[in-house]
Design a protein around this motif. Sequence first.
Motif, PDB file in Angstrom:
ATOM      1  N   LEU A  68       0.857  -1.181   0.000  1.00 28.79           N
ATOM      2  CA  LEU A  68       0.000   0.000   0.000  1.00 28.79           C
ATOM      3  C   LEU A  68       0.896   1.235   0.000  1.00 28.79           C
ATOM      4  O   LEU A  68       1.644   1.472   0.956  1.00 28.79           O
ATOM      5  N   PRO A  69       0.854   2.016  -1.097  1.00 30.70           N
ATOM      6  CA  PRO A  69       1.726   3.194  -1.195  1.00 30.70           C
ATOM      7  C   PRO A  69       1.568   4.121   0.002  1.00 30.70           C
ATOM      8  O   PRO A  69       0.448   4.390   0.460  1.00 30.70           O
ATOM      9  N   ALA A  70       2.703   4.588   0.508  1.00 32.01           N
ATOM     10  CA  ALA A  70       2.785   5.543   1.624  1.00 32.01           C
ATOM     11  C   ALA A  70       2.341   4.957   2.960  1.00 32.01           C
ATOM     12  O   ALA A  70       2.358   5.643   3.982  1.00 32.01           O
ATOM     13  N   LYS A  71       1.931   3.676   2.965  1.00 25.37           N
ATOM     14  CA  LYS A  71       1.488   3.051   4.218  1.00 25.37           C
ATOM     15  C   LYS A  71       2.387   1.889   4.632  1.00 25.37           C
ATOM     16  O   LYS A  71       2.613   1.663   5.809  1.00 25.37           O
ATOM     17  N   GLY A  72       2.861   1.126   3.659  1.00 24.53           N
ATOM     18  CA  GLY A  72       3.721   0.003   3.985  1.00 24.53           C
ATOM     19  C   GLY A  72       3.299  -1.283   3.297  1.00 24.53           C
ATOM     20  O   GLY A  72       2.497  -1.281   2.354  1.00 24.53           O
ATOM     21  N   ILE A  73       3.831  -2.374   3.789  1.00 25.27           N
ATOM     22  CA  ILE A  73       3.562  -3.706   3.224  1.00 25.27           C
ATOM     23  C   ILE A  73       2.842  -4.523   4.286  1.00 25.27           C
ATOM     24  O   ILE A  73       3.322  -4.635   5.429  1.00 25.27           O
ATOM     25  N   PHE A  74       1.698  -5.105   3.889  1.00 21.94           N
ATOM     26  CA  PHE A  74       0.845  -5.800   4.848  1.00 21.94           C
ATOM     27  C   PHE A  74       0.669  -7.264   4.446  1.00 21.94           C
ATOM     28  O   PHE A  74       0.677  -7.610   3.258  1.00 21.94           O
ATOM     29  N   ILE A  75       0.489  -8.116   5.442  1.00 16.51           N
ATOM     30  CA  ILE A  75       0.263  -9.540   5.214  1.00 16.51           C
ATOM     31  C   ILE A  75      -1.144  -9.736   4.659  1.00 16.51           C
ATOM     32  O   ILE A  75      -2.114  -9.161   5.156  1.00 16.51           O
ATOM     33  N   SER A  76      -1.235 -10.543   3.620  1.00 13.60           N
ATOM     34  CA  SER A  76      -2.521 -10.768   2.957  1.00 13.60           C
ATOM     35  C   SER A  76      -3.527 -11.418   3.909  1.00 13.60           C
ATOM     36  O   SER A  76      -3.191 -12.330   4.664  1.00 13.60           O
ATOM     37  N   ARG A  77      -4.761 -10.938   3.855  1.00 15.59           N
ATOM     38  CA  ARG A  77      -5.843 -11.588   4.594  1.00 15.59           C
ATOM     39  C   ARG A  77      -6.450 -12.731   3.791  1.00 15.59           C
ATOM     40  O   ARG A  77      -7.068 -13.645   4.341  1.00 15.59           O
TER      41      ARG A  77
END
Length: 367
Positions: A68-77
Amino acid sequence: MDVLEKDVAAPMAEQLYDVLVQRIAAGHYPPGGKLDSVRALRNEFKVSNTVVMQTLDLLERDQLVVRLPAKGIFISRKNTVATRPLRVILVFPEPAISPEVLTLSDWYTNADIYRGMLDTGFLNNTSIHLEYFPETADSMELNSQLQRLAGYDAAVFYGDQCHHLRLLARCEVPIIAVVQWGRPARRYGEELKVGFSDAETIRCLVDYLKQRDYRRCGCIIVPGMEDDIAFFGWRAAEYRRLGRAAGLAMPESAVLALGLNPADAEERIMAFLRREQPDFVFFNGDKLELLYNALARLHLLPGRDLDFIYIGTTPICPMCTHVEPPFVQIGRRIIAEVVNCRRQHRPLPKEPVFLKSRIIGGSSTGV
């Protein structure tokens, strides 16, 4: 703390990928949670930004993370380690699975193995890619082929074909699988081997004959290509050896060996049947139309006046009784083992996995 090793064949990005996947599976990074930053990963594992970015590309390819741009990298749900997409490449030594480039028997055989792989792949979110890899020992060509293997979870080879590439493939692919039949393929380190035994297939045929009351068993050998001659000769000899040991009547004269594409094949089969008068024949080949035509010209009916069996897949002659090697099951088992290893972290079988052939009843034995 997890440590990456620089003096091993596996690239650093793949090592880091494996570590992060294990952390995701263990819940260290929960679904929807945020992955450590590029800087934090770089500092923890003492690697470059490039290695971290390559690792993130691998995780994103497998749909385990979302950027997610400007937010970071998140683990997929949506996708977990246990359900993430897997990619398997079938290293095929011919331009296509097609009757234009393969014999009829090889066409059906390879189509069945591929179908088994696709069946199990579809059920397990695993894509199967079939690609042509010509046999080569040239270092530049091998390097190009190795690059084509990068990013796959497993590569499937046929016996000892493309063996130069197979020897090096471990550098790019976590799992090397081998389709095994005929002469045992050489083993290069830890590999998954799945196949069947030609000797067990002949034994399956003889066990079936022991249940029938045949008075005279014959064999007709019809090679389709030069490579068939020695193998079909061995198969006929093994059939006779096991048959005689089982008490079946198999006289020396009750064997007809035809060459490659003889013009008088039907006439020779007719003369053989008149002379030997067998009530059963092991048709050792694919050109069953030769036997059918010879029987018709002799006014004999299959399954009434003469029983016969061939070895091969059902489409060669759907109405005939035949010994069917487990080609579809081989494809299914290979993908199932790959899925178990990559998703459940189960070890691969250390010994080759041999599946059993079976008798498929048909009109050629009066079934």
